[in-house]
Every structure is written in structure tokens, then in C-alpha cells.
Design a protein around this motif. Structure first.
Motif, short mmCIF file in Angstrom:
data_model
loop_
_atom_site.label_atom_id
_atom_site.label_comp_id
_atom_site.label_asym_id
_atom_site.label_seq_id
_atom_site.Cartn_x
_atom_site.Cartn_y
_atom_site.Cartn_z
N LEU A 1 0.84 -1.21 0.00
CA LEU A 1 0.00 0.00 0.00
C LEU A 1 0.87 1.26 0.00
CD1 LEU A 1 -2.84 1.31 0.23
CD2 LEU A 1 -2.49 1.34 2.71
N ALA B 1 -3.11 2.38 7.54
CA ALA B 1 -3.27 2.77 6.13
C ALA B 1 -3.20 4.30 6.04
CB ALA B 1 -4.59 2.26 5.58
N GLU C 1 -3.15 6.03 -2.54
CA GLU C 1 -4.05 4.97 -3.00
C GLU C 1 -5.33 4.98 -2.17
OE1 GLU C 1 -1.87 1.44 -5.15
OE2 GLU C 1 -1.43 1.35 -2.99
N THR C 2 -6.37 4.38 -2.74
CA THR C 2 -7.65 4.25 -2.03
C THR C 2 -7.78 2.82 -1.50
OG1 THR C 2 -8.73 5.92 -3.37
CG2 THR C 2 -10.16 4.34 -2.26
N ALA D 1 -2.73 6.82 2.66
CA ALA D 1 -3.80 6.33 1.78
C ALA D 1 -5.12 7.02 2.11
CB ALA D 1 -3.96 4.82 1.94
N ARG E 1 1.21 5.75 -0.68
CA ARG E 1 0.58 7.06 -0.53
C ARG E 1 -0.35 7.37 -1.70
NH1 ARG E 1 1.19 11.13 2.58
NH2 ARG E 1 2.87 10.11 3.70
#
Length: 358
Positions: free
Chosen positions: A183, A206, A187-188, A211, A185
Motif C-alpha cells: 500500500l 493505512a 491509494e484508495t 492512503a 501514498r
């Protein structure tokens, strides 16, 4: 030091009557081991699952429906790694103080407040084999526990013992999922069961990675989840597909599974991934393989923790990058009340047992 200690012995698979609060000898640390005085021990779904024998492939139900029926039949392969070593002491989360070191264990650890890495990679991080404290050998539902010195991490922070006791299993499992899924930075990420121990840890971890976090949880918990960083909140009965649209999510972190699993795949965009380390709403799901291969999607299963996971967590705590989610504490002798309260799912975060509290 005393020769005897209080502990909760899990005698077999089954109901609460299989939890025996009793006196047992204090363990002696062997070569490369340390003895820890347990100051706090978190409660996890997994301890209840193991007692119920939920890991047996014969079980297709949710944890909740098994707990409701207070399962009677013995499931011999119901532990994480096959058979659980009954009778034994459960407890996967341990915050404590090192009070004794065995041969070859670093005496510099003495008197330090520590967390125990509960997932032990028995043959190193190149092999997948893993051993769990409180599942494969005696754990922290006791006043003392002995563990390999290699799994003990000193933590220098102002968190209380109970707050530190919330960390190892839930945050380790969560950070491991985010590490393995990569994961990054911007991102959803969609988190199901976001109010549970792993779910609420995932919202925080997260968010820490930069995120955008969409959380699914009971509406009564939304305010608390907004406090710890959730950007958008949904109830588990909401129509996520209508609200978010297909191909809108980079990563789904799903420890719920059950009937909503197909929706999760539809929400994934091209090249996205879904990571899981549990299935509390039911482990057997319907999967349309076209949703998987036509979109170049990855499904990632996780149990064994990566090497960086635990050092990461200690760093986050020491640098105030995450905060504890302590839902409440109970004396060790009140473990049944604690697990019953846990299963009502009215809380956010973690319940913790205190072995030295009367």
C-alpha cells in the motif's frame, strides 16, 4: 519469585467451560529464552476461534454462529497449524517485563518493558513455517510466559501496559497485510470490519501510509473511526457498488468475507489487489474468476509476518505515529466475561486482560 502462577488453561475445543482459571508452575526459560512477567494480554478473535475449533476445514460457518451454539463436538484439526496442543495456555498478545534470561539470551533485556512478536518464523524469513505464541505453545493468559529472546522487543514510550497489550496480533496482522500488498501514498483502500481489532488497526496504519481510507462498520462506530482517520464511512448493509462505483478501489483489506465478497472484487480497479488474513462472516465465498483475470487483480492471503512488520510497529509507537485503541480491561480471572463482551461487538479496538489485577 513464586514457583506457582495464575493462568487460564484451555483444556479442549468447546465452550467457556473449557477455560480453566487455575494455578500452574512458573515456566523456566531454556536456552535462548527469556521469562516475562505478563503485564497485559490482549484478546483476539483467534483465541476464541481456536477454542471453538473454527480453523477445521469441516467448519463453514461464521465465528459468531459457532460461538452462539457454544460448539460441543471436538474438531481435531481446528488449530491454525492443524492440531492445537490441548491443554495449553492461550494468549497471543503480550506486554510485559523481562524478569529472567536463559542461557545465550541477552541479559541486557532484563527489567525492560517489552512486546512479544507472537508470530515466530521458525526457520527464518526465507521459509513460510510459522509458530504462534498462545496457539502452538503456551501464551500470555498467565502471570508469566517464556518466549524465545529473538521475539522480544523493548518499547520506549508513554503508553500504559494495557495500551501496549492491544498491539501485537491486531497491528502485526494489519501491518503485514499492508506490507505484502504494498500500500502506498495516495491509494484508495477499503477496510471491511473496520471497528474490530485488525480493522481499526488497519484504518490507522493505512492512514499513516498516506492512503485514502474507506471504512465499513456498524453506524454506531462511525464517529470513533472518523477520529482515527477514516475518510468515508459505510454501514455493512450499504450498497457499496452504488456508492463507490465499480473499479474504484486500489486495495481491499477484507477479514470479513462471507456473502459480500463478490462485491469486493467488483470494486477493485485494473491491477488492484485484495488482501485477507481472516473470514469472520464465513470462510467459504463465491468467486467469479473473470473478475480476477480480466482485471489483472491479485488476491493475497497472509498469516506469516514479514521481517519488517514488528520493528515498524515499535518505531510507529515510539515516534507517536499511531495511537492505542483500548476498549477496556478485565482481570485475567474474568476472561469469560471479557470474551462474552468481545463477542457482542459493541466496541472499537481491543479488550485487554490484566493478569496481576485482583
Amino acid at each position: 519469585m513464586h514457583h506457582m502462577m495464575n493462568a487460564v488453561m484451555t483444556t479442549d475445543t468447546g465452550g467457556y467451560d473449557k477455560l480453566d482459571f487455575c494455578e500452574v508452575p512458573v515456566p523456566t526459560p531454556g536456552q535462548g529464552e527469556v521469562l516475562i512477567k505478563v503485564l497485559a494480554a490482549g484478546i483476539n478473535n483467534t483465541e476464541i476461534n481456536t477454542r471453538l475449533g473454527w480453523y477445521s476445514s469441516a467448519v463453514t460457518d461464521s465465528t459468531e454462529s459457532m460461538a452462539d451454539n457454544d460448539a460441543d463436538e471436538t474438531l481435531s484439526d481446528g488449530g491454525w497449524n492443524g492440531q492445537s496442543p490441548f491443554p495449553f495456555i492461550q494468549g497471543t498478545d503480550c506486554c510485559g517485563i523481562v524478569v529472567k534470561t536463559g542461557l545465550d539470551a541477552d541479559p541486557g533485556m532484563l527489567d525492560k518493558r517489552v512486546l512479544v512478536r507472537s508470530c515466530i518464523r521458525t526457520h527464518g524469513f526465507e521459509q513460510w513455517d510459522n509458530h504462534w505464541m498462545g496457539s502452538d505453545f503456551d501464551g500470555a493468559f498467565a502471570q508469566y510466559v517464556k518466549v524465545p529472546a529473538s521475539e522480544v522487543f523493548a518499547v520506549d514510550c508513554d503508553w500504559t501496559d494495557a495500551e501496549l497489550g492491544t498491539l501485537p496480533c491486531a497491528y502485526g496482522t494489519s501491518e503485514n497485510m499492508l506490507v505484502r500488498a504494498g500500500l502506498s501514498r495516495g491509494e484508495t483502500v477499503l477496510v471491511t470490519g473496520a471497528s474490530g481489532g485488525v480493522g481499526s488497526a488497519t484504518v490507522q496504519l493505512a492512514k499513516r501510509r498516506g492512503a485514502r481510507v474507506i471504512a465499513v462498520a456498524d453506524a454506531t462506530k462511525h464517529e470513533r473511526l472518523r477520529d482515527i482517520g477514516a475518510d468515508r464511512l459505510f454501514d455493512r448493509h450499504d450498497d457499496l457498488l452504488a456508492a463507490l462505483g465499480p473499479e474504484s478501489v486500489d486495495l481491499v483489506v477484507d477479514n470479513v468475507a462471507g456473502e459480500h465478497f463478490p462485491v469486493m472484487l467488483t470494486l477493485l480497479r485494473r491491477g488492484a489487489r485484495l488482501v485477507t488474513s481472516g473470514a469472520i462472516a464465513g470462510p467459504v465465498v463465491s468467486l467469479d474468476l473473470r473478475e480476477l483475470y480480466l482485471k489483472d487483480v491479485r488476491l493475497i492471503g497472509t498469516t506469516a509476518w514479514e521481517e519488517e512488520v514488528f520493528p515498524n510497529l515499535v518505531h510507529y509507537v515510539e515516534h507517536n505515529e499511531i495511537r492505542p485503541l483500548l476498549a477496556g480491561t478485565f482481570a485475567l480471572r474474568d476472561i469469560v466475561a471479557a470474551q462474552q463482551e468481545f463477542l457482542t461487538k459493541r466496541h472499537v479496538g481491543k479488550f485487554v486482560l490484566l493478569p496481576w489485577q485482583e
